[in-house]
Scaffold this motif. Structure first.
Motif, PDB file in Angstrom:
ATOM      1  N   ARG A  99       2.158 -48.163 -23.579  1.00 28.51           N
ATOM      2  CA  ARG A  99       2.876 -49.426 -23.716  1.00 28.51           C
ATOM      3  C   ARG A  99       4.026 -49.504 -22.722  1.00 28.51           C
ATOM      4  N   GLU A 100       4.119 -50.614 -22.039  1.00 30.45           N
ATOM      5  CA  GLU A 100       5.123 -50.791 -20.990  1.00 30.45           C
ATOM      6  C   GLU A 100       6.529 -50.703 -21.560  1.00 30.45           C
ATOM      7  N   GLY A 101       7.372 -49.917 -20.896  1.00 31.97           N
ATOM      8  CA  GLY A 101       8.778 -49.843 -21.253  1.00 31.97           C
ATOM      9  C   GLY A 101       9.109 -49.019 -22.472  1.00 31.97           C
ATOM     10  N   ALA A 102       8.135 -48.287 -23.015  1.00 32.12           N
ATOM     11  CA  ALA A 102       8.372 -47.519 -24.249  1.00 32.12           C
ATOM     12  C   ALA A 102       8.978 -46.148 -23.994  1.00 32.12           C
ATOM     13  N   GLY A 103       9.050 -45.740 -22.722  1.00 31.17           N
ATOM     14  CA  GLY A 103       9.483 -44.379 -22.405  1.00 31.17           C
ATOM     15  C   GLY A 103      10.954 -44.268 -22.035  1.00 31.17           C
ATOM     16  N   ILE A 104      11.447 -43.032 -22.128  1.00 29.36           N
ATOM     17  CA  ILE A 104      12.821 -42.696 -21.749  1.00 29.36           C
ATOM     18  C   ILE A 104      12.797 -41.378 -20.976  1.00 29.36           C
ATOM     19  N   LEU A 105      13.560 -41.296 -19.903  1.00 23.14           N
ATOM     20  CA  LEU A 105      13.770 -40.027 -19.221  1.00 23.14           C
ATOM     21  C   LEU A 105      15.028 -39.399 -19.788  1.00 23.14           C
ATOM     22  N   TYR A 106      14.869 -38.199 -20.381  1.00 22.14           N
ATOM     23  CA  TYR A 106      15.976 -37.497 -21.007  1.00 22.14           C
ATOM     24  C   TYR A 106      16.454 -36.338 -20.138  1.00 22.14           C
ATOM     25  N   GLU A 107      17.714 -35.944 -20.385  1.00 22.07           N
ATOM     26  CA  GLU A 107      18.264 -34.709 -19.816  1.00 22.07           C
ATOM     27  C   GLU A 107      18.709 -33.810 -20.971  1.00 22.07           C
ATOM     28  N   PHE A 108      18.250 -32.544 -20.953  1.00 24.62           N
ATOM     29  CA  PHE A 108      18.628 -31.551 -21.957  1.00 24.62           C
ATOM     30  C   PHE A 108      19.500 -30.500 -21.280  1.00 24.62           C
ATOM     31  N   ASP A 109      20.714 -30.282 -21.807  1.00 25.12           N
ATOM     32  CA  ASP A 109      21.604 -29.338 -21.142  1.00 25.12           C
ATOM     33  C   ASP A 109      21.768 -28.050 -21.943  1.00 25.12           C
ATOM     34  N   ALA A 110      22.515 -27.115 -21.387  1.00 25.89           N
ATOM     35  CA  ALA A 110      22.613 -25.774 -21.963  1.00 25.89           C
ATOM     36  C   ALA A 110      23.354 -25.727 -23.291  1.00 25.89           C
ATOM     37  N   SER A 111      24.106 -26.775 -23.618  1.00 17.16           N
ATOM     38  CA  SER A 111      24.829 -26.805 -24.891  1.00 17.16           C
ATOM     39  C   SER A 111      23.999 -27.409 -26.013  1.00 17.16           C
ATOM     40  N   GLY A 112      22.779 -27.849 -25.679  1.00 20.22           N
ATOM     41  CA  GLY A 112      21.956 -28.537 -26.667  1.00 20.22           C
ATOM     42  C   GLY A 112      22.135 -30.036 -26.629  1.00 20.22           C
ATOM     43  N   GLY A 113      22.927 -30.520 -25.676  1.00 24.25           N
ATOM     44  CA  GLY A 113      23.151 -31.955 -25.545  1.00 24.25           C
ATOM     45  C   GLY A 113      21.944 -32.672 -24.967  1.00 24.25           C
ATOM     46  N   VAL A 114      21.788 -33.919 -25.375  1.00 21.16           N
ATOM     47  CA  VAL A 114      20.677 -34.750 -24.907  1.00 21.16           C
ATOM     48  C   VAL A 114      21.247 -36.062 -24.377  1.00 21.16           C
ATOM     49  N   LYS A 115      20.869 -36.438 -23.165  1.00 20.24           N
ATOM     50  CA  LYS A 115      21.307 -37.705 -22.577  1.00 20.24           C
ATOM     51  C   LYS A 115      20.086 -38.520 -22.156  1.00 20.24           C
ATOM     52  N   GLU A 116      20.203 -39.819 -22.260  1.00 21.45           N
ATOM     53  CA  GLU A 116      19.195 -40.717 -21.713  1.00 21.45           C
ATOM     54  C   GLU A 116      19.574 -41.034 -20.268  1.00 21.45           C
ATOM     55  N   LYS A 117      18.674 -40.699 -19.330  1.00 21.61           N
ATOM     56  CA  LYS A 117      18.957 -40.915 -17.906  1.00 21.61           C
ATOM     57  C   LYS A 117      18.400 -42.247 -17.414  1.00 21.61           C
ATOM     58  N   ILE A 118      17.140 -42.533 -17.785  1.00 22.97           N
ATOM     59  CA  ILE A 118      16.498 -43.791 -17.400  1.00 22.97           C
ATOM     60  C   ILE A 118      15.746 -44.302 -18.621  1.00 22.97           C
ATOM     61  N   THR A 119      15.936 -45.561 -18.962  1.00 18.82           N
ATOM     62  CA  THR A 119      15.245 -46.149 -20.101  1.00 18.82           C
ATOM     63  C   THR A 119      14.214 -47.177 -19.623  1.00 18.82           C
ATOM     64  N   ASN A 120      13.398 -47.632 -20.552  1.00 17.85           N
ATOM     65  CA  ASN A 120      12.380 -48.664 -20.279  1.00 17.85           C
ATOM     66  C   ASN A 120      11.371 -48.225 -19.227  1.00 17.85           C
ATOM     67  N   THR A 121      11.007 -46.947 -19.255  1.00 19.85           N
ATOM     68  CA  THR A 121       9.948 -46.462 -18.382  1.00 19.85           C
ATOM     69  C   THR A 121       8.606 -46.574 -19.113  1.00 19.85           C
ATOM     70  N   THR A 122       7.522 -46.417 -18.374  1.00 17.53           N
ATOM     71  CA  THR A 122       6.196 -46.475 -18.992  1.00 17.53           C
ATOM     72  C   THR A 122       5.527 -45.107 -18.973  1.00 17.53           C
ATOM     73  N   ILE A 123       5.401 -44.476 -17.797  1.00 19.48           N
ATOM     74  CA  ILE A 123       4.849 -43.119 -17.702  1.00 19.48           C
ATOM     75  C   ILE A 123       5.725 -42.314 -16.741  1.00 19.48           C
ATOM     76  N   SER A 124       6.595 -41.460 -17.295  1.00 21.64           N
ATOM     77  CA  SER A 124       7.466 -40.628 -16.461  1.00 21.64           C
ATOM     78  C   SER A 124       6.647 -39.577 -15.734  1.00 21.64           C
TER      79      SER A 124
END
Length: 298
Positions: free
Chosen positions: A123-148
Motif C-alpha cells: 500500500r502506497e505511503g504505509a512505510g516508515i524509515l526508522y533509525e535505531f540507536d545504541a541507547s534503544g532510541g527509535v526515530k522516524e527518518k522518512i515517512t510515507n514511503t511504500t517500499i524502503s
C-alpha cells in the motif's frame, strides 16, 4: 555500455533473497530470505551456506561492533549471536501492526541501524524509515514511503542515498555525520520502468551506485552526478533483489535473487531463481558500517 555476466555462487531457491552484507572479518556473506524467515552466512571458501530460522519474516541483517548480528524482522529489531544462536529482542515499533513488516536496512557512519517498513499489500505511503540507536532510541527518518530499499552513504559521509522502490527513483539527502539528520531531498537517478523495479543498492569506492533491478535481470552501476547508467551485470534470472561488495579485495559483487510468485513455467525457464550469484569486477566496494552495541536493558 559494458556488460558482464554474473556466475552462480550458491544454488538455492530463496523465496525472496535480500539484505546482502559482507562480513570482512570472517570473509563471509550475510544475507536473508525474507519470507522463509532465514538469516544465512555463505562461506565462499567452503561453499557452505549456514542458516538460522527466526520464525518470522526477516527484512535485513547488519553487523554489530561486538560480532552479534542485528536484524530487522517483521516488527522491529533483534540481535542474534551466531556462535550460540541466542537471540535478544530490541525495539519493536511495529508490534501492533500485523499488516506491516520491515524490509531493507543498513548502518550509517555513526553506528545506528536504519531500517524501513512496508505494507504486505505494498500500500502506497504505509512505510516508515526508522533509525535505531545504541541507547534503544527509535526515530522516524522518512515517512510515507511504500517500499524502503537500497540505503547507502557516500565515502565522506555527506550524502545519504535511498530508494523507495515504487517511485522508480534514487533519492539523495544531505547527511550530517554528527547528528544523523538528513535534509534537501533530490532525485539523482530515474529508472525506466521497462528496466525493472529498483531494489537493493550498494556503493563503490568511487561513490557510484549499484542498483539491483527486480524483474530486470540486472544490477546497474549509476553515476549519481548525472543519473547515467555506465555498467551492468546481467543475471540468468529475472528477480534481482540486492547486491554487496565482498571478497578479500572487495572487488566481487554478490547478488541475491528471488523466486517469489513465479509459476512452474517461469521456474522451468529460470531454474536458478532464488540463488546467490557473484561476479568479479574492475571496481572495488567499501566495507559496511557496523552497529554500535545496543543496551537492550535500557
Amino acid at each position: 555500455m559494458k556488460s558482464i555476466e554474473a556466475q552462480l555462487a550458491y544454488p538455492i531457491r530463496a523465496i525472496v533473497g535480500e539484505g546482502s552484507l559482507w562480513d570482512h572479518a570472517n570473509q563471509c556473506l550475510l544475507w536473508v530470505d525474507i519470507l522463509d524467515h532465514k538469516i544465512f552466512s555463505f562461506d565462499p571458501k567452503t561453499g557452505r551456506n549456514s542458516g538460522f530460522d527466526l520464525g518470522q519474516d526477516i527484512g535485513t541483517v547488519v553487523l554489530t561492533e561486538s560480532g552479534l548480528w542485528a536484524y530487522a524482522d517483521q516488527n522491529g529489531v533483534g540481535f542474534l549471536d551466531p556462535e550460540t544462536g541466542k537471540r535478544t529482542e530490541g525495539p519493536k515499533p511495529e508490534l501492533a501492526n500485523p499488516h506491516i513488516r520491515f524490509n531493507d536496512g543498513k548502518c550509517d557512519p555513526r553506528g545506528t541501524f536504519w531500517a524501513g517498513t512496508m505494507a504486505y499489500d505494498c500500500r502506497e505511503g504505509a512505510g516508515i524509515l526508522y533509525e535505531f540507536d545504541a541507547s534503544g532510541g527509535v526515530k522516524e527518518k522518512i515517512t510515507n514511503t511504500t517500499i524502503s530499499n537500497g540505503l547507502v552513504w557516500n565515502g565522506d559521509g555527506t550524502k545519504f542515498y535511498f530508494i523507495d522502490s515504487m517511485t522508480y527513483e534514487v533519492h539523495c539527502y544531505d547527511y550530517d555525520s554528527k547528528t544523523g539528520n538528513i535534509q534537501n531531498k533530490k532525485v539523482v537517478a530515474c529508472i525506466d520502468k521497462a528496466m525493472g523495479l529498483p531494489d537493493g543498492m550498494a556503493i563503490d569506492a568511487e561513490d557510484f551506485l549499484w542498483v539491483a533491478l527486480f524483474d530486470g535481470s540486472k544490477v546497474v552501476r549509476v553515476n549519481p552526478q548525472n543519473g547515467e547508467i555506465v555498467f551492468q551485470v546481467v543475471l540468468p534470472v529475472p528477480k534481482v533483489t540486492s547486491c554487496a561488495f565482498g571478497g578479500s579485495d572487495l572487488d566481487e559483487l554478490y547478488i541475491t535473487t528471488a523466486c517469489y510468485l513465479m509459476d512452474a513455467d517461469q521456474l522451468d525457464k529460470y531454474p536458478l531463481s532464488g540463488s546467490l550469484f557473484k561476479v568479479k569486477l574492475p571496481y572495488k566496494g567499501v566495507l559496511p558500517y557496523k552497529m554500535n552495541d545496543l543496551n537492550t536493558n535500557s
